[in-house]
Design an enzyme around this catalytic site. Structure first.
Site, PDB file in Angstrom:
ATOM      1  N   GLY A   1       0.829  -1.198   0.000  1.00 20.04           N
ATOM      2  CA  GLY A   1       0.000   0.000   0.000  1.00 20.04           C
ATOM      3  C   GLY A   1       0.857   1.239   0.000  1.00 20.04           C
ATOM      4  O   GLY A   1       1.994   1.221  -0.466  1.00 20.04           O
ATOM      5  N   GLY A   2       0.321   2.310   0.547  1.00 13.09           N
ATOM      6  CA  GLY A   2       1.003   3.590   0.534  1.00 13.09           C
ATOM      7  C   GLY A   2       2.215   3.646   1.438  1.00 13.09           C
ATOM      8  O   GLY A   2       2.428   2.777   2.291  1.00 13.09           O
ATOM      9  N   ALA A   3       3.008   4.712   1.251  1.00  7.90           N
ATOM     10  CA  ALA A   3       4.252   4.872   2.005  1.00  7.90           C
ATOM     11  C   ALA A   3       4.013   4.931   3.505  1.00  7.90           C
ATOM     12  O   ALA A   3       4.825   4.444   4.298  1.00  7.90           O
ATOM     13  CB  ALA A   3       4.971   6.138   1.533  1.00  7.90           C
TER      14      ALA A   3
ATOM     15  N   CYS B   1       1.653  -1.358  -9.901  1.00 11.88           N
ATOM     16  CA  CYS B   1       2.828  -0.641  -9.388  1.00 11.88           C
ATOM     17  C   CYS B   1       4.045  -0.729 -10.302  1.00 11.88           C
ATOM     18  O   CYS B   1       4.902   0.156 -10.284  1.00 11.88           O
ATOM     19  CB  CYS B   1       3.191  -1.144  -7.992  1.00 11.88           C
ATOM     20  SG  CYS B   1       3.632  -2.901  -7.919  1.00 11.88           S
TER      21      CYS B   1
END
Length: 453
Positions: A190-192, A242
Protein backbone atom coordinates in the site's frame (compact mmCIF):
# COMPACT_ATOMS: atom_id res chain seq x y z
CA UNK A 1 -16.22 -2.45 20.65
CA UNK A 2 -12.92 -0.57 20.51
CA UNK A 3 -10.17 -1.28 18.00
CA UNK A 4 -7.96 -2.40 20.87
CA UNK A 5 -10.40 -5.11 21.95
CA UNK A 6 -11.27 -6.19 18.43
CA UNK A 7 -7.66 -6.43 17.29
CA UNK A 8 -6.73 -8.27 20.47
CA UNK A 9 -9.52 -10.75 19.84
CA UNK A 10 -8.46 -11.27 16.22
CA UNK A 11 -4.90 -12.00 17.34
CA UNK A 12 -6.02 -14.43 20.05
CA UNK A 13 -8.23 -16.34 17.60
CA UNK A 14 -5.44 -16.39 15.01
CA UNK A 15 -2.97 -17.84 17.51
CA UNK A 16 -5.34 -20.64 18.50
CA UNK A 17 -6.03 -21.46 14.84
CA UNK A 18 -2.34 -21.37 13.97
CA UNK A 19 -1.49 -24.04 16.53
CA UNK A 20 -4.10 -26.30 14.94
CA UNK A 21 -2.87 -25.55 11.43
CA UNK A 22 0.71 -26.27 12.47
CA UNK A 23 -0.24 -29.94 12.89
CA UNK A 24 -1.26 -30.23 9.23
CA UNK A 25 0.70 -32.35 6.77
CA UNK A 26 2.03 -30.99 3.48
CA UNK A 27 -0.83 -32.63 1.61
CA UNK A 28 -3.44 -31.10 3.91
CA UNK A 29 -1.88 -27.66 3.64
CA UNK A 30 -1.78 -27.78 -0.14
CA UNK A 31 -5.47 -28.70 -0.36
CA UNK A 32 -6.29 -25.50 1.52
CA UNK A 33 -3.94 -23.29 -0.50
CA UNK A 34 -5.29 -24.56 -3.81
CA UNK A 35 -8.84 -23.87 -2.65
CA UNK A 36 -8.04 -20.24 -1.89
CA UNK A 37 -6.75 -19.58 -5.39
CA UNK A 38 -9.62 -21.47 -6.99
CA UNK A 39 -12.21 -19.37 -5.15
CA UNK A 40 -10.83 -16.19 -6.71
CA UNK A 41 -10.43 -17.86 -10.11
CA UNK A 42 -14.03 -19.11 -10.09
CA UNK A 43 -15.50 -15.80 -8.91
CA UNK A 44 -13.30 -13.47 -10.96
CA UNK A 45 -16.17 -11.72 -12.75
CA UNK A 46 -18.07 -11.01 -9.55
CA UNK A 47 -15.01 -9.79 -7.65
CA UNK A 48 -13.92 -7.60 -10.58
CA UNK A 49 -17.34 -5.95 -10.76
CA UNK A 50 -17.39 -5.33 -7.01
CA UNK A 51 -13.85 -3.91 -7.02
CA UNK A 52 -14.56 -1.43 -9.82
CA UNK A 53 -17.84 -0.33 -8.24
CA UNK A 54 -16.44 0.20 -4.75
CA UNK A 55 -13.05 1.73 -5.56
CA UNK A 56 -14.07 3.53 -8.78
CA UNK A 57 -10.69 2.54 -10.20
CA UNK A 58 -9.42 0.29 -12.93
CA UNK A 59 -10.97 -1.75 -15.72
CA UNK A 60 -13.43 -4.60 -15.19
CA UNK A 61 -11.99 -6.84 -17.93
CA UNK A 62 -8.44 -6.38 -16.66
CA UNK A 63 -9.46 -7.18 -13.10
CA UNK A 64 -11.09 -10.39 -14.32
CA UNK A 65 -7.87 -11.30 -16.14
CA UNK A 66 -5.81 -10.43 -13.06
CA UNK A 67 -7.91 -12.74 -10.86
CA UNK A 68 -7.47 -15.57 -13.35
CA UNK A 69 -3.76 -15.03 -14.03
CA UNK A 70 -2.57 -14.42 -10.48
CA UNK A 71 -4.52 -17.23 -8.87
CA UNK A 72 -3.33 -19.70 -11.49
CA UNK A 73 0.28 -18.50 -11.58
CA UNK A 74 0.68 -18.47 -7.80
CA UNK A 75 -0.78 -21.93 -7.31
CA UNK A 76 1.25 -23.31 -10.22
CA UNK A 77 4.40 -21.85 -8.65
CA UNK A 78 3.91 -23.12 -5.09
CA UNK A 79 1.96 -26.35 -5.48
CA UNK A 80 4.99 -28.65 -5.48
CA UNK A 81 7.07 -26.73 -2.94
CA UNK A 82 7.82 -28.23 0.48
CA UNK A 83 6.96 -26.14 3.52
CA UNK A 84 6.24 -28.77 6.18
CA UNK A 85 8.91 -30.61 8.15
CA UNK A 86 12.13 -31.55 6.37
CA UNK A 87 12.22 -29.60 3.12
CA UNK A 88 15.78 -30.21 1.93
CA UNK A 89 18.88 -32.27 2.68
CA UNK A 90 22.48 -31.55 1.67
CA UNK A 91 24.53 -34.69 2.41
CA UNK A 92 27.73 -33.08 1.10
CA UNK A 93 27.43 -30.40 3.79
CA UNK A 94 25.80 -32.67 6.38
CA UNK A 95 22.86 -30.28 6.65
CA UNK A 96 19.13 -30.89 6.97
CA UNK A 97 16.61 -28.05 6.54
CA UNK A 98 13.35 -27.97 8.52
CA UNK A 99 10.49 -25.54 7.75
CA UNK A 100 8.46 -24.03 10.56
CA UNK A 101 5.72 -21.39 10.55
CA UNK A 102 6.25 -17.79 11.58
CA UNK A 103 2.88 -17.53 13.31
CA UNK A 104 0.29 -14.81 12.78
CA UNK A 105 0.69 -12.68 9.65
CA UNK A 106 -0.68 -9.13 9.52
CA UNK A 107 -1.29 -8.03 5.93
CA UNK A 108 -2.29 -4.53 4.88
CA UNK A 109 -3.77 -4.39 1.39
CA UNK A 110 -4.14 -1.48 -1.07
CA UNK A 111 -7.17 0.08 -2.69
CA UNK A 112 -5.64 -0.72 -6.08
CA UNK A 113 -5.70 -4.51 -5.57
CA UNK A 114 -8.42 -5.37 -3.03
CA UNK A 115 -9.06 -8.96 -4.18
CA UNK A 116 -5.84 -10.47 -5.48
CA UNK A 117 -3.56 -9.11 -2.75
CA UNK A 118 -5.58 -10.70 0.10
CA UNK A 119 -5.67 -13.94 -1.90
CA UNK A 120 -1.94 -13.87 -2.64
CA UNK A 121 -1.00 -13.14 0.97
CA UNK A 122 -3.39 -15.78 2.30
CA UNK A 123 -2.01 -18.43 -0.05
CA UNK A 124 1.58 -17.61 0.95
CA UNK A 125 0.75 -17.49 4.65
CA UNK A 126 -1.18 -20.74 4.81
CA UNK A 127 1.38 -22.50 2.62
CA UNK A 128 3.74 -21.93 5.56
CA UNK A 129 1.08 -23.01 8.13
CA UNK A 130 0.59 -19.46 9.35
CA UNK A 131 -2.69 -17.72 10.01
CA UNK A 132 -3.39 -14.30 8.53
CA UNK A 133 -5.32 -11.16 9.42
CA UNK A 134 -6.07 -8.80 6.53
CA UNK A 135 -6.27 -5.05 7.11
CA UNK A 136 -8.01 -3.79 3.96
CA UNK A 137 -8.01 -0.27 2.60
CA UNK A 138 -11.05 1.57 4.04
CA UNK A 139 -12.30 2.41 0.55
CA UNK A 140 -12.11 -1.22 -0.56
CA UNK A 141 -13.24 -2.97 2.62
CA UNK A 142 -16.45 -4.45 1.18
CA UNK A 143 -14.88 -6.33 -1.72
CA UNK A 144 -11.90 -7.40 0.42
CA UNK A 145 -14.28 -8.66 3.12
CA UNK A 146 -16.28 -10.57 0.50
CA UNK A 147 -13.08 -12.14 -0.82
CA UNK A 148 -12.13 -13.30 2.68
CA UNK A 149 -15.69 -14.49 3.31
CA UNK A 150 -15.73 -16.75 0.25
CA UNK A 151 -12.23 -18.08 0.95
CA UNK A 152 -13.33 -18.94 4.49
CA UNK A 153 -16.50 -20.62 3.22
CA UNK A 154 -14.35 -22.91 1.07
CA UNK A 155 -11.99 -23.62 3.97
CA UNK A 156 -14.96 -24.55 6.15
CA UNK A 157 -16.08 -27.12 3.56
CA UNK A 158 -12.63 -28.67 3.81
CA UNK A 159 -12.76 -28.86 7.61
CA UNK A 160 -9.97 -26.34 8.13
CA UNK A 161 -9.49 -24.74 11.55
CA UNK A 162 -11.71 -21.71 12.07
CA UNK A 163 -10.11 -18.24 11.93
CA UNK A 164 -7.05 -19.07 9.86
CA UNK A 165 -8.04 -16.10 7.68
CA UNK A 166 -9.60 -13.06 9.34
CA UNK A 167 -10.20 -9.45 8.34
CA UNK A 168 -10.37 -6.14 10.18
CA UNK A 169 -14.01 -5.16 9.67
CA UNK A 170 -13.56 -1.48 10.59
CA UNK A 171 -10.21 -0.62 9.00
CA UNK A 172 -8.36 2.50 10.07
CA UNK A 173 -4.77 3.66 10.50
CA UNK A 174 -5.02 3.03 14.22
CA UNK A 175 -6.35 -0.49 13.75
CA UNK A 176 -3.68 -1.32 11.16
CA UNK A 177 -0.96 0.04 13.44
CA UNK A 178 -2.14 -2.04 16.39
CA UNK A 179 -2.50 -5.14 14.25
CA UNK A 180 1.03 -4.81 12.90
CA UNK A 181 2.43 -4.32 16.40
CA UNK A 182 0.62 -7.46 17.63
CA UNK A 183 1.34 -9.96 14.85
CA UNK A 184 4.44 -12.14 14.40
CA UNK A 185 5.25 -10.83 10.92
CA UNK A 186 3.90 -8.05 8.71
CA UNK A 187 3.27 -7.73 4.97
CA UNK A 188 2.62 -4.10 4.04
CA UNK A 189 1.31 -3.51 0.54
CA UNK A 190 0.00 0.00 0.00
CA UNK A 191 1.00 3.59 0.53
CA UNK A 192 4.25 4.87 2.00
CA UNK A 193 2.58 5.62 5.33
CA UNK A 194 1.53 2.03 5.88
CA UNK A 195 4.89 0.68 4.81
CA UNK A 196 6.69 3.03 7.19
CA UNK A 197 4.33 2.00 10.00
CA UNK A 198 5.09 -1.66 9.26
CA UNK A 199 8.83 -1.13 9.56
CA UNK A 200 8.23 0.82 12.77
CA UNK A 201 6.03 -1.88 14.30
CA UNK A 202 8.81 -3.73 16.08
CA UNK A 203 7.95 -6.86 14.10
CA UNK A 204 9.67 -8.46 11.11
CA UNK A 205 8.14 -6.73 8.10
CA UNK A 206 8.02 -6.94 4.32
CA UNK A 207 7.01 -3.71 2.65
CA UNK A 208 7.00 -2.26 -0.84
CA UNK A 209 8.32 0.95 -2.34
CA UNK A 210 6.68 3.34 -4.80
CA UNK A 211 6.76 2.35 -8.44
CA UNK A 212 8.07 4.48 -11.31
CA UNK A 213 9.12 2.06 -14.03
CA UNK A 214 11.50 3.58 -16.54
CA UNK A 215 11.48 1.90 -19.94
CA UNK A 216 14.32 2.16 -22.42
CA UNK A 217 13.70 1.48 -26.11
CA UNK A 218 17.06 0.49 -27.59
CA UNK A 219 18.06 1.83 -30.97
CA UNK A 220 17.22 -0.54 -33.82
CA UNK A 221 14.77 -2.68 -31.85
CA UNK A 222 11.36 -3.45 -33.36
CA UNK A 223 9.64 -0.18 -32.43
CA UNK A 224 6.20 -1.49 -33.27
CA UNK A 225 6.54 -4.44 -30.89
CA UNK A 226 8.01 -2.19 -28.21
CA UNK A 227 5.06 0.19 -28.53
CA UNK A 228 2.57 -2.67 -28.35
CA UNK A 229 4.15 -4.13 -25.22
CA UNK A 230 4.51 -0.77 -23.47
CA UNK A 231 0.94 0.25 -24.26
CA UNK A 232 -0.31 -3.14 -23.05
CA UNK A 233 1.38 -2.59 -19.72
CA UNK A 234 0.55 1.10 -19.35
CA UNK A 235 -3.18 0.80 -20.05
CA UNK A 236 -3.69 -2.36 -17.98
CA UNK A 237 -6.27 -1.70 -15.25
CA UNK A 238 -6.03 2.01 -16.09
CA UNK A 239 -2.40 2.17 -15.02
CA UNK A 240 -2.66 1.29 -11.32
CA UNK A 241 -0.24 -1.66 -11.41
CA UNK A 242 2.83 -0.64 -9.39
CA UNK A 243 5.31 -1.93 -11.98
CA UNK A 244 3.58 -0.48 -15.04
CA UNK A 245 5.48 1.75 -17.45
CA UNK A 246 5.88 5.44 -16.57
CA UNK A 247 8.54 6.87 -18.90
CA UNK A 248 9.54 5.92 -22.44
CA UNK A 249 13.20 6.72 -23.09
CA UNK A 250 13.74 6.60 -26.86
CA UNK A 251 16.73 7.15 -29.21
CA UNK A 252 16.79 10.76 -30.44
CA UNK A 253 17.63 9.86 -34.04
CA UNK A 254 14.65 7.50 -34.25
CA UNK A 255 12.36 9.41 -31.87
CA UNK A 256 9.78 10.20 -34.56
CA UNK A 257 9.67 6.55 -35.61
CA UNK A 258 9.13 5.41 -32.03
CA UNK A 259 6.34 7.95 -31.49
CA UNK A 260 4.76 6.96 -34.82
CA UNK A 261 4.69 3.35 -33.63
CA UNK A 262 2.92 4.42 -30.46
CA UNK A 263 0.35 6.45 -32.37
CA UNK A 264 -0.18 3.57 -34.80
CA UNK A 265 -0.98 1.33 -31.82
CA UNK A 266 -3.49 3.64 -30.19
CA UNK A 267 -1.54 6.33 -28.32
CA UNK A 268 -2.41 10.03 -28.32
CA UNK A 269 0.84 12.00 -28.50
CA UNK A 270 1.17 15.55 -27.19
CA UNK A 271 4.28 17.64 -27.86
CA UNK A 272 3.22 21.29 -27.66
CA UNK A 273 4.09 22.58 -24.20
CA UNK A 274 0.79 24.38 -23.64
CA UNK A 275 -1.23 21.18 -23.99
CA UNK A 276 1.35 19.14 -22.09
CA UNK A 277 1.01 21.65 -19.24
CA UNK A 278 -2.76 21.11 -19.17
CA UNK A 279 -2.15 17.43 -18.50
CA UNK A 280 0.74 18.14 -16.12
CA UNK A 281 -1.39 20.41 -13.93
CA UNK A 282 -4.23 17.88 -14.02
CA UNK A 283 -2.08 14.91 -13.03
CA UNK A 284 -0.15 16.66 -10.27
CA UNK A 285 -1.14 19.20 -7.63
CA UNK A 286 1.71 20.88 -5.74
CA UNK A 287 4.08 18.14 -6.86
CA UNK A 288 1.84 15.31 -5.66
CA UNK A 289 -0.35 13.04 -7.74
CA UNK A 290 -3.96 14.18 -8.02
CA UNK A 291 -6.05 11.46 -6.37
CA UNK A 292 -8.90 12.21 -8.77
CA UNK A 293 -6.98 10.73 -11.72
CA UNK A 294 -5.78 7.48 -10.11
CA UNK A 295 -7.09 4.49 -12.02
CA UNK A 296 -9.22 6.64 -14.30
CA UNK A 297 -9.63 6.19 -18.05
CA UNK A 298 -7.92 8.16 -20.80
CA UNK A 299 -11.19 9.92 -21.61
CA UNK A 300 -11.83 11.05 -18.04
CA UNK A 301 -8.27 12.36 -17.70
CA UNK A 302 -8.48 14.20 -21.02
CA UNK A 303 -11.81 15.75 -20.02
CA UNK A 304 -10.33 16.93 -16.72
CA UNK A 305 -7.45 18.49 -18.66
CA UNK A 306 -9.81 20.11 -21.15
CA UNK A 307 -8.26 18.30 -24.10
CA UNK A 308 -10.08 16.32 -26.77
CA UNK A 309 -8.64 12.90 -27.62
CA UNK A 310 -9.80 10.47 -30.31
CA UNK A 311 -12.30 7.85 -29.25
CA UNK A 312 -10.56 4.54 -28.58
CA UNK A 313 -7.30 6.13 -27.43
CA UNK A 314 -5.45 3.62 -25.25
CA UNK A 315 -2.78 5.79 -23.62
CA UNK A 316 -1.62 9.40 -23.61
CA UNK A 317 2.07 10.09 -24.33
CA UNK A 318 3.40 13.49 -23.24
CA UNK A 319 6.69 14.99 -24.42
CA UNK A 320 8.81 15.65 -21.34
CA UNK A 321 10.96 18.72 -20.79
CA UNK A 322 13.76 16.94 -18.94
CA UNK A 323 14.67 14.10 -16.61
CA UNK A 324 14.21 13.85 -12.88
CA UNK A 325 13.28 17.04 -11.03
CA UNK A 326 13.18 18.99 -14.29
CA UNK A 327 9.67 17.65 -14.90
CA UNK A 328 7.10 16.37 -12.40
CA UNK A 329 5.84 14.09 -15.18
CA UNK A 330 8.90 11.94 -14.48
CA UNK A 331 7.21 10.78 -11.26
CA UNK A 332 4.82 7.83 -10.95
CA UNK A 333 1.51 8.46 -12.71
CA UNK A 334 -1.14 5.93 -11.66
CA UNK A 335 -3.18 6.25 -14.84
CA UNK A 336 -2.71 5.47 -18.57
CA UNK A 337 -0.28 8.34 -19.22
CA UNK A 338 3.39 8.14 -20.25
CA UNK A 339 6.13 10.73 -20.53
CA UNK A 340 8.54 10.47 -23.50
CA UNK A 341 12.21 11.46 -23.29
CA UNK A 342 15.08 11.35 -25.82
CA UNK A 343 18.64 10.05 -25.53
CA UNK A 344 21.72 10.18 -27.78
CA UNK A 345 23.78 7.29 -26.40
CA UNK A 346 22.66 4.21 -24.50
CA UNK A 347 24.67 5.37 -21.50
CA UNK A 348 22.65 8.59 -21.54
CA UNK A 349 19.42 6.57 -21.63
CA UNK A 350 20.48 4.83 -18.43
CA UNK A 351 21.46 8.20 -16.91
CA UNK A 352 17.98 9.55 -17.68
CA UNK A 353 16.39 6.53 -16.03
CA UNK A 354 18.72 6.97 -13.06
CA UNK A 355 17.70 10.62 -12.65
CA UNK A 356 14.05 9.63 -12.65
CA UNK A 357 14.64 6.93 -10.02
CA UNK A 358 16.43 9.45 -7.81
CA UNK A 359 13.29 11.57 -8.15
CA UNK A 360 10.95 8.67 -7.29
CA UNK A 361 10.72 4.89 -7.47
CA UNK A 362 14.29 3.72 -6.80
CA UNK A 363 14.49 0.00 -6.20
CA UNK A 364 11.33 -1.03 -8.01
CA UNK A 365 11.28 -2.03 -11.68
CA UNK A 366 12.65 -1.03 -15.08
CA UNK A 367 11.89 -2.23 -18.57
CA UNK A 368 14.00 -2.50 -21.68
CA UNK A 369 13.16 -3.38 -25.27
CA UNK A 370 16.38 -4.47 -26.93
CA UNK A 371 18.16 -7.17 -28.92
CA UNK A 372 21.53 -6.09 -27.51
CA UNK A 373 22.37 -8.29 -24.54
CA UNK A 374 25.34 -6.12 -23.62
CA UNK A 375 23.04 -3.12 -23.25
CA UNK A 376 20.47 -5.16 -21.35
CA UNK A 377 23.07 -6.32 -18.83
CA UNK A 378 24.55 -2.84 -18.57
CA UNK A 379 21.16 -1.39 -17.62
CA UNK A 380 20.54 -4.22 -15.17
CA UNK A 381 23.95 -3.70 -13.58
CA UNK A 382 23.87 0.09 -13.26
CA UNK A 383 20.26 0.95 -12.41
CA UNK A 384 19.05 0.89 -8.77
CA UNK A 385 16.27 -1.61 -9.41
CA UNK A 386 15.14 -5.00 -8.15
CA UNK A 387 13.75 -6.15 -11.50
CA UNK A 388 14.62 -5.46 -15.14
CA UNK A 389 11.86 -6.70 -17.43
CA UNK A 390 13.13 -7.50 -20.93
CA UNK A 391 11.04 -7.32 -24.11
CA UNK A 392 7.67 -7.65 -22.38
CA UNK A 393 5.22 -5.38 -20.56
CA UNK A 394 6.69 -4.11 -17.29
CA UNK A 395 3.51 -5.23 -15.54
CA UNK A 396 4.84 -8.79 -15.77
CA UNK A 397 7.44 -7.95 -13.10
CA UNK A 398 4.94 -9.42 -10.64
CA UNK A 399 5.50 -12.80 -12.29
CA UNK A 400 4.03 -14.47 -15.36
CA UNK A 401 4.21 -17.80 -17.15
CA UNK A 402 6.71 -16.25 -19.59
CA UNK A 403 9.36 -15.06 -17.15
CA UNK A 404 11.13 -16.26 -14.02
CA UNK A 405 9.90 -13.65 -11.55
CA UNK A 406 8.05 -15.24 -8.65
CA UNK A 407 4.31 -14.54 -9.01
CA UNK A 408 3.18 -12.15 -6.29
CA UNK A 409 1.41 -8.90 -5.51
CA UNK A 410 4.13 -7.65 -3.15
CA UNK A 411 7.27 -6.45 -4.96
CA UNK A 412 10.18 -5.68 -2.66
CA UNK A 413 12.40 -2.74 -3.59
CA UNK A 414 15.49 -3.39 -1.50
CA UNK A 415 17.35 -0.77 0.49
CA UNK A 416 16.82 1.69 -2.38
CA UNK A 417 13.10 1.68 -1.58
CA UNK A 418 13.69 1.28 2.18
CA UNK A 419 12.50 -2.32 2.02
CA UNK A 420 13.90 -5.46 3.62
CA UNK A 421 13.88 -7.52 0.41
CA UNK A 422 14.76 -6.79 -3.23
CA UNK A 423 12.66 -9.56 -4.73
CA UNK A 424 9.07 -10.69 -5.10
CA UNK A 425 7.53 -11.84 -1.84
CA UNK A 426 6.45 -15.49 -1.68
CA UNK A 427 5.69 -18.20 0.86
CA UNK A 428 9.45 -18.57 1.45
CA UNK A 429 9.47 -15.28 3.32
CA UNK A 430 6.76 -16.60 5.65
CA UNK A 431 8.55 -19.67 6.98
CA UNK A 432 11.34 -20.06 9.47
CA UNK A 433 13.98 -22.62 8.49
CA UNK A 434 15.93 -24.54 11.12
CA UNK A 435 19.19 -26.19 10.09
CA UNK A 436 20.39 -29.45 11.55
CA UNK A 437 24.16 -29.68 11.24
CA UNK A 438 25.82 -33.08 11.64
CA UNK A 439 29.51 -33.61 12.19
CA UNK A 440 30.81 -34.14 8.67
CA UNK A 441 33.32 -36.99 8.76
CA UNK A 442 33.87 -36.69 5.00
CA UNK A 443 34.74 -32.99 5.08
CA UNK A 444 38.16 -32.04 3.74
CA UNK A 445 39.78 -29.64 6.18
CA UNK A 446 42.19 -27.34 4.30
CA UNK A 447 45.51 -26.29 5.76
CA UNK A 448 46.17 -22.61 6.40
CA UNK A 449 48.72 -22.76 3.60
CA UNK A 450 45.98 -23.93 1.22
CA UNK A 451 43.56 -21.26 2.48
CA UNK A 452 45.94 -18.32 2.21
CA UNK A 453 48.28 -19.55 -0.50
Amino acid sequence: MSNEVSIKELIEKAKVAQKKLEAYSQEQVDVLVKALGKVVYDNAEMFAKEAVEETEMGVYEDKVAKCHLKSGAIWNHIKDKKTVGIIKEEPERALVYVAKPKGVVAATTPITNPVVTPMCNAMAAIKGRNTIIVAPHPKAKKVSAHTVELMNAELKKLGAPENIIQIVEAPSREAAKELMESADVVIATGGAGRVKAAYSSGRPAYGVGPGNSQVIVDKGYDYNKAAQDIITGRKYDNGIICSSEQSVIAPAEDYDKVIAAFVENGAFYVEDEETVEKFRSTLFKDGKINSKIIGKSVQIIADLAGVKVPEGTKVIVLKGKGAGEKDVLCKEKMCPVLVALKYDTFEEAVEIAMANYMYEGAGHTAGIHSDNDENIRYAGTVLPISRLVVNQPATTAGGSFNNGFNPTTTLGCGSWGRNSISENLTYEHLINVSRIGYFNKEAKVPSYEEIWG
